[in-house]
Design an enzyme around this catalytic site. Structure first.
Site, short mmCIF file in Angstrom:
data_model
loop_
_atom_site.label_atom_id
_atom_site.label_comp_id
_atom_site.label_asym_id
_atom_site.label_seq_id
_atom_site.Cartn_x
_atom_site.Cartn_y
_atom_site.Cartn_z
N LYS A 96 -2.39 5.91 -2.62
CA LYS A 96 -2.68 4.62 -3.26
C LYS A 96 -3.55 3.76 -2.34
O LYS A 96 -4.53 3.15 -2.79
CB LYS A 96 -1.37 3.90 -3.60
CG LYS A 96 -0.62 4.55 -4.77
CD LYS A 96 0.80 4.03 -4.96
CE LYS A 96 1.51 4.84 -6.06
NZ LYS A 96 2.91 4.47 -6.26
N GLN A 129 7.35 0.89 -3.71
CA GLN A 129 7.45 2.31 -4.03
C GLN A 129 8.90 2.68 -4.30
O GLN A 129 9.80 2.33 -3.54
CB GLN A 129 6.87 3.14 -2.87
CG GLN A 129 6.80 4.63 -3.13
CD GLN A 129 5.83 5.01 -4.25
OE1 GLN A 129 4.82 4.34 -4.48
NE2 GLN A 129 6.12 6.09 -4.95
N ASP A 137 3.03 -2.59 -11.34
CA ASP A 137 3.75 -1.45 -11.90
C ASP A 137 4.15 -1.70 -13.36
O ASP A 137 4.50 -0.77 -14.08
CB ASP A 137 5.03 -1.18 -11.10
CG ASP A 137 4.87 -0.06 -10.08
OD1 ASP A 137 4.11 0.87 -10.36
OD2 ASP A 137 5.52 -0.14 -9.02
N1 GUN Z 1 7.75 6.30 -7.78
C1 GUN Z 1 7.38 7.26 -8.66
N2 GUN Z 1 6.51 6.77 -9.56
C2 GUN Z 1 6.34 5.46 -9.25
C3 GUN Z 1 5.55 4.42 -9.82
O1 GUN Z 1 4.83 4.58 -10.81
N3 GUN Z 1 5.64 3.22 -9.21
C4 GUN Z 1 6.43 3.01 -8.13
N4 GUN Z 1 6.47 1.79 -7.60
N5 GUN Z 1 7.17 3.94 -7.57
C5 GUN Z 1 7.12 5.17 -8.13
#
Ligand code: GUN
Length: 296
Positions: free
Chosen positions: A61, A105, A128
């Site tokens: 990311k 995350q 998100d």
């Molecule tokens: N962990 C797995 N997928 C995601 C996601 O789309 N966003 C976040 N913040 N954590 C994750």
């Protein structure tokens, strides 16, 4: 869509290529903003603990942000950090006018309440789209909502594959998570699809899936969906990324048995290289959207 080199009937939906288009659009807009003297969009990424998969996702990311000209800040908290440590950091990031997007995350260590953390993020910075305010805005069809990245990526892929032909189609979503299944169903409904959501307690799940013109599968069960679950000519999006061992070697497989379903479907996403790249591209798209909304 590109030709499938495996000589199966289905066309491959090329997530990498579609994600690159989304990233190019974001990069171009960020470039125009900064050339016009405006502030750079900024995403704060918070990682608690040292889960290896989460570390890889966070690194990717941050790398993509850099490539798109989006500023990023990484905040790493030790695994033994308390819930109030994390809530304190989120309060600081919520108040910081230079931070436009905040991502924590997941999963979080067990001693931290995930819902409490999600609800502590300012909805306008919730890239998100997991905050109840954004989920509610999606439900209500409000324009200023932030939509979860994976289902948004699915929708963009479907529009790319089917265009206006999406309207009126029967979409069956396999899985009912807040992160993928539920928002995917709402987005498909907005596109004038007829939507069914099936899950682990659904009776006769195969027969319902066989009615789908479009099948979106997000359950985290390796190769659950077999060829006899799929109507000939259906479009299949496989959200699963499962680490399994095959012939003594580690492999990534989706929630769909790719080879046999590709012989039945008209188009299918591969794993890896399908939905995965779209998720990160949509995160950057959401960060830019959050920035625009905050700049008025
Ligand atoms: N962990 C797995 N997928 C995601 C996601 O789309 N966003 C976040 N913040 N954590 C994750």
């Amino acid at each position: 869509m590109t030709e499938n080199p495996k000589q199966t009937e289905a066309a491959l939906i090329d997530g990498k290529a579609i994600a690159q288009q989304v990233l190019d659009e974001v990069t171009q807009e960020v470039c125009q903003l900064t050339a016009a003297g405006q502030a750079q969009p900024c995403l704060a990424v918070v990682l608690v603990g040292e889960d290896p998969a989460s570390q890889v996702y966070v690194r990717n990311k941050l790398l993509k942000c850099q490539q798109a000209g989006i500023q990023s800040r990484e905040h790493r908290l030790a695994v033994q950090s308390t819930e109030s440590d994390l809530l304190g950091l989120l309060e600081t990031l919520n108040r910081d006018p230079q931070v436009h997007g905040i991502l924590v995350q997941l999963p979080l260590p067990k001693h931290i309440d995930e819902q409490k953390v999600i609800q502590a993020i300012a909805p306008e910075k919730d890239v998100d789209g997991f905050h109840p305010v954004n989920m509610g805005r999606l439900m209500a069809g409000a324009p200023d909502r932030l939509v979860p990245c994976t289902p948004l990526g699915c929708l963009i892929m479907l529009r790319h594959t089917l265009g206006e032909r999406l309207s009126g189609k029967h979409v069956v979503v396999v899985g009912r998570s807040n992160i993928v299944g539920k928002p995917a169903a709402l987005l498909a409904l907005e596109q004038h699809c007829t939507v069914s959501v099936v899950h682990s307690r659904t009776e006769n799940i195969e027969a319902l899936c066989r009615q789908a013109d479009i099948l979106i599968v997000a359950v985290g069960r390796p190769e659950l969906v077999r060829a006899d679950w799929v109507k000939p000519g259906a479009v299949v999006l496989d959200v699963g990324i499962n680490r399994v061992e095959r012939d003594g070697k580690p492999r990534l497989v989706g929630d769909v048995a790719f080879d046999e379903v590709a012989a039945v479907a008209s188009a299918i996403t591969p794993v890896p290289g399908g939905v995965g790249p779209m998720t990160i591209a949509c995160l950057l798209r959401n960060t830019l959207q959050a920035y625009r909304q905050q700049q008025g």
